[in-house]
Design a protein around this motif. Structure first.
Motif, mmCIF file in Angstrom:
data_model
loop_
_atom_site.group_PDB
_atom_site.id
_atom_site.type_symbol
_atom_site.label_atom_id
_atom_site.label_comp_id
_atom_site.label_asym_id
_atom_site.label_seq_id
_atom_site.Cartn_x
_atom_site.Cartn_y
_atom_site.Cartn_z
ATOM 1 N N UNK A 21 0.855 -1.194 0.000
ATOM 2 C CA UNK A 21 0.000 0.000 0.000
ATOM 3 C C UNK A 21 0.884 1.233 0.000
ATOM 4 N N UNK A 22 0.402 2.282 -0.655
ATOM 5 C CA UNK A 22 1.187 3.490 -0.865
ATOM 6 C C UNK A 22 0.447 4.722 -0.388
ATOM 7 N N UNK A 23 1.225 5.733 -0.041
ATOM 8 C CA UNK A 23 0.637 7.038 0.296
ATOM 9 C C UNK A 23 0.044 7.657 -0.962
ATOM 10 N N UNK A 24 0.775 7.536 -2.063
ATOM 11 C CA UNK A 24 0.345 8.122 -3.331
ATOM 12 C C UNK A 24 -0.675 7.219 -4.015
ATOM 13 N N UNK A 25 -1.480 7.809 -4.869
ATOM 14 C CA UNK A 25 -2.459 7.054 -5.638
ATOM 15 C C UNK A 25 -1.765 6.166 -6.668
ATOM 16 N N UNK A 26 -2.341 4.999 -6.881
ATOM 17 C CA UNK A 26 -1.889 4.112 -7.959
ATOM 18 C C UNK A 26 -3.092 3.781 -8.848
ATOM 19 N N UNK A 27 -4.006 4.745 -8.968
ATOM 20 C CA UNK A 27 -5.280 4.536 -9.646
ATOM 21 C C UNK A 27 -5.172 4.442 -11.167
ATOM 22 N N UNK A 28 -4.090 4.921 -11.749
ATOM 23 C CA UNK A 28 -3.884 4.795 -13.193
ATOM 24 C C UNK A 28 -2.580 4.048 -13.426
ATOM 25 N N UNK A 29 -2.384 3.589 -14.629
ATOM 26 C CA UNK A 29 -1.135 2.889 -14.952
ATOM 27 C C UNK A 29 0.064 3.783 -14.643
#
Length: 156
Positions: A21-29
Motif C-alpha cells: 500500500x502506498x501514500x500516493x495514488x496508484x489509480x492509473x497505470x
C-alpha cells in the motif's frame, strides 16, 4: 472496503503480507508505475467489459489497448466497458482499484498474452493505492483465470 475483500482472499492463500500500500495514488497505470518505481507496461491493469447480463475481466499489460476485432473474435461480443457504477456493482471494486481478486464467482477472468513478456507484474488489490507483485503463473492461479487470450494491441 474492497481492499479488505482482497486482503481476506489473500489471507486464505497465505500471501496477504505481499500486498503493498502506498501514500500516493496508484489509480492509473502511470501513477501506479510511479508509486512502484517500475515501467508502466508491468502494471497489470484490469479492464471490465459487458458480456450479456454479466461482465468479464481482462487483465493486460499497462502499455496495451484493446483490439476490438480480436476481442469480438475471442468473446463473440463487441468490447463495451462497464460504467464506473456497473464495475462497482458487478465486480465489487471501484475504478482505480479493480483487480481479479476477491470478486464474485460469476465474474470470469482472462489474462492477455501481453503480460507474459514479464517475469513479474503488478495488479491492483482493490484500492486506488495498492498492488501486489506476482509472477504470471501466480496471477493466473490467484485470479482463477479461465485462459490466456490475445485481445490487445500496441505492445508487440
Amino acid at each position: 472496503m474492497a481492499i479488505e475483500l482482497v486482503r481476506d482472499y489473500f489471507s486464505k492463500l497465505g500471501i496477504a503480507d505481499k500486498i503493498q500500500e502506498y501514500e500516493a495514488s496508484s489509480a492509473t497505470v502511470e501513477l501506479a508505475a510511479q508509486a512502484l518505481d517500475v515501467e508502466p507496461a508491468r502494471i497489470a491493469k484490469t479492464l471490465s467489459f459487458k458480456k450479456e447480463d454479466n461482465c468479464i475481466l481482462v487483465v493486460a499489460a499497462g502499455d496495451t489497448k484493446i483490439d476490438n476485432a480480436k476481442f469480438k473474435s475471442t468473446f463473440g461480443v463487441k468490447a463495451k466497458m462497464l460504467s464506473p457504477d456497473e464495475v462497482l456493482e458487478k465486480v465489487g471494486h471501484a475504478i482505480g482499484g479493480v483487480c481479479p481478486f476477491g470478486i464474485p464467482d460469476d465474474v470470469l477472468v482472462f489474462l492477455d498474452e501481453s503480460l507474459k513478456r514479464f517475469e513479474t507484474v503488478f495488479p491492483a488489490c482493490g484500492s486506488s493505492n495498492s498492488a501486489i507483485e506476482l509472477t504470471c503463473d501466480e496471477l493466473y492461479t490467484y485470479a482463477n483465470a479461465q485462459e490466456w487470450v490475445d485481445v490487445c494491441k500496441g505492445w508487440e
